[in-house]
Structures are given as structure tokens and as C-alpha cells.
Design a protein around this motif. Structure first.
Motif, short mmCIF file in Angstrom:
data_model
loop_
_atom_site.label_atom_id
_atom_site.label_comp_id
_atom_site.label_asym_id
_atom_site.label_seq_id
_atom_site.Cartn_x
_atom_site.Cartn_y
_atom_site.Cartn_z
N LEU A 87 0.80 -1.23 0.00
CA LEU A 87 0.00 0.00 0.00
C LEU A 87 0.83 1.28 0.00
CD1 LEU A 87 -2.87 -0.98 2.47
CD2 LEU A 87 -2.87 -1.06 -0.03
N ALA A 88 2.16 1.15 0.07
CA ALA A 88 3.02 2.33 0.10
C ALA A 88 2.79 3.20 -1.13
CB ALA A 88 4.48 1.91 0.18
N GLY A 89 2.63 4.50 -0.88
CA GLY A 89 2.45 5.45 -1.96
C GLY A 89 1.03 5.52 -2.51
N ARG A 90 0.10 4.81 -1.93
CA ARG A 90 -1.29 4.78 -2.43
C ARG A 90 -2.20 5.78 -1.71
NH1 ARG A 90 -1.15 1.84 -7.12
NH2 ARG A 90 0.23 0.07 -6.80
N ARG A 91 -1.62 6.56 -0.79
CA ARG A 91 -2.37 7.58 -0.05
C ARG A 91 -3.51 7.00 0.78
NH1 ARG A 91 -0.90 12.77 -2.01
NH2 ARG A 91 0.29 12.61 -3.92
N VAL A 92 -3.22 5.84 1.40
CA VAL A 92 -4.22 5.19 2.27
C VAL A 92 -3.61 4.83 3.63
CG1 VAL A 92 -5.67 4.30 0.40
CG2 VAL A 92 -3.75 2.94 1.24
N LYS A 93 -2.61 5.60 4.04
CA LYS A 93 -1.90 5.25 5.27
C LYS A 93 -2.81 5.20 6.50
CE LYS A 93 2.47 5.56 6.07
NZ LYS A 93 3.79 6.14 6.16
N PRO A 94 -3.73 6.16 6.69
CA PRO A 94 -4.60 6.04 7.88
C PRO A 94 -5.38 4.72 7.91
CG PRO A 94 -4.76 8.25 6.97
CD PRO A 94 -3.97 7.43 5.98
N GLN A 95 -5.88 4.30 6.76
CA GLN A 95 -6.61 3.04 6.68
C GLN A 95 -5.65 1.86 6.89
OE1 GLN A 95 -6.67 5.48 4.39
NE2 GLN A 95 -8.79 6.16 4.22
N ALA A 96 -4.46 1.96 6.33
CA ALA A 96 -3.46 0.90 6.48
C ALA A 96 -3.04 0.75 7.93
CB ALA A 96 -2.24 1.18 5.59
N VAL A 97 -2.91 1.86 8.64
CA VAL A 97 -2.52 1.81 10.05
C VAL A 97 -3.60 1.10 10.86
CG1 VAL A 97 -2.14 3.21 12.13
CG2 VAL A 97 -0.99 3.81 10.00
N ARG A 98 -4.85 1.40 10.58
CA ARG A 98 -5.95 0.73 11.31
C ARG A 98 -5.96 -0.77 11.03
NH1 ARG A 98 -8.41 5.68 10.18
NH2 ARG A 98 -9.40 4.97 8.27
N LEU A 99 -5.79 -1.15 9.77
CA LEU A 99 -5.77 -2.57 9.42
C LEU A 99 -4.55 -3.26 10.02
CD1 LEU A 99 -7.01 -4.93 7.96
CD2 LEU A 99 -5.91 -4.15 5.85
N ALA A 100 -3.39 -2.63 9.95
CA ALA A 100 -2.18 -3.20 10.53
C ALA A 100 -2.31 -3.35 12.04
CB ALA A 100 -0.96 -2.35 10.18
N SER A 101 -2.98 -2.40 12.67
CA SER A 101 -3.20 -2.49 14.11
C SER A 101 -4.08 -3.69 14.45
CB SER A 101 -3.84 -1.19 14.61
OG SER A 101 -4.06 -1.26 15.99
N ARG A 102 -5.11 -3.92 13.65
CA ARG A 102 -5.98 -5.09 13.88
C ARG A 102 -5.20 -6.39 13.67
NH1 ARG A 102 -9.96 -2.11 10.53
NH2 ARG A 102 -11.11 -0.84 12.02
N LEU A 103 -4.38 -6.43 12.62
CA LEU A 103 -3.54 -7.61 12.39
C LEU A 103 -2.60 -7.86 13.58
CD1 LEU A 103 -2.38 -7.45 8.65
CD2 LEU A 103 -3.51 -9.37 9.78
#
Length: 161
Positions: A87-103
Motif C-alpha cells: 500500500l506504500a504510496g497509495r495515499r491510504v496510510k490512515p486506513q493501512a494503520v488501522r488494518l495493521a493495528s488489527r492484524l
């Protein structure tokens, strides 16, 4: 720092907050990844030990469950790294952080169950199959206090509304 300043938090954009939270999360995951990888590597060697042939059917089942839990924990705790790469560079870091936190939370829970299951197996073998339920329950209770109880208590106690 005044109470009002503390309540307002940091002055950062959503992207800056996501960057900071991502860095924090990755540092946390590094610690958990190391532990789960060492434990999983150890578990993979057990089946090749001479004593494995002497295990009862119950102990072999516990071992298999433990290995599967360790594999699942490893996958969940390494997941945030792959998530970031894809997801790097896709401008979805806030969503990625939430998903990574759940993982990561899932991985920590799976790590807890892996450690509990490994403890059951090790103590059963060490004691010749004695009932080790109370010892394992005490250790799991300790993990729950350290990993969930204290953080949730602190969050409740120190978070302002």
C-alpha cells in the motif's frame, strides 16, 4: 503542560498522525515478531527430536495445535510489513494503520494462545502427563494482565473524554 493542552493532544494532520502511528506500530511489531519467530522456529524442530516418537496421542495433538497457532501468529505479525509494502504510496496510510493495528492485535492474541499451548505441552512432558491446568491458567492470567488488563486500565484512567 496544562490540562487543556494535554486534552488537545498533538497538532498534526491525519497523514502526520498516521505516519507517527505507523512508526510506533512497526516498533511494537518488531518486538512481537522476534518472539514469535523464535518460538515458531523452536516448535518446528520438536518433531525431529527423538523424544517426539514417545509422545502420547494427546501430546502430539497439543503439539500440532501449537504449531498451527504459531504459524497463524507469525502470519498475522508479519502481515503489517506486507501491508505497508503493497500500500506504500497509495495515499491510504490512515486506513493501512488501522488494518495493521488489527492484524497486530490478532497476532498478539494468537501469540498468547501459542505460548499457552506450548506451555501445556512442555509441562505435560516435563511432569509425565500430570494435570498442569492451574499452572497454565496462572501464566495465561498473567499474560492477560500484562498485555490487556494494564493497558486497558491505563487507557481508561488516563484518557480524557
Amino acid at each position: 503542560m496544562t490540562d487543556q493542552e494535554r486534552r488537545q493532544g498533538r497538532d498534526e494532520s491525519e497523514e502526520e498522525r498516521a505516519d507517527r502511528m505507523w512508526g510506533d506500530l512497526i516498533q511494537e511489531v518488531r518486538v512481537a515478531q522476534t518472539g514469535v519467530q523464535i518460538l515458531f522456529g523452536f516448535l518446528l524442530t520438536v518433531v525431529f527430536q527423538q523424544k517426539y516418537a514417545d509422545l502420547s496421542d494427546v501430546d502430539r495433538t497439543i503439539y500440532i495445535v501449537t504449531v498451527v497457532l504459531g504459524a497463524a501468529a507469525t502470519g498475522a505479525l508479519i502481515g503489517p510489513v506486507s501491508l505497508h509494502r503493497l500500500l506504500a504510496g497509495r495515499r491510504v496510510k490512515p486506513q493501512a494503520v488501522r488494518l495493521a493495528s488489527r492484524l497486530t492485535q490478532t497476532g498478539l492474541f494468537l501469540l498468547l494462545t501459542t505460548m499457552a499451548s506450548a506451555l501445556v505441552l512442555i509441562l505435560r512432558v516435563a511432569t509425565g502427563g500430570s494435570d498442569v491446568t492451574w499452572v497454565v491458567a496462572a501464566v495465561v492470567a498473567w499474560y492477560l494482565v500484562c498485555w490487556y488488563g494494564l493497558p486497558l486500565w491505563s487507557r481508561h484512567r488516563h484518557t480524557t473524554r
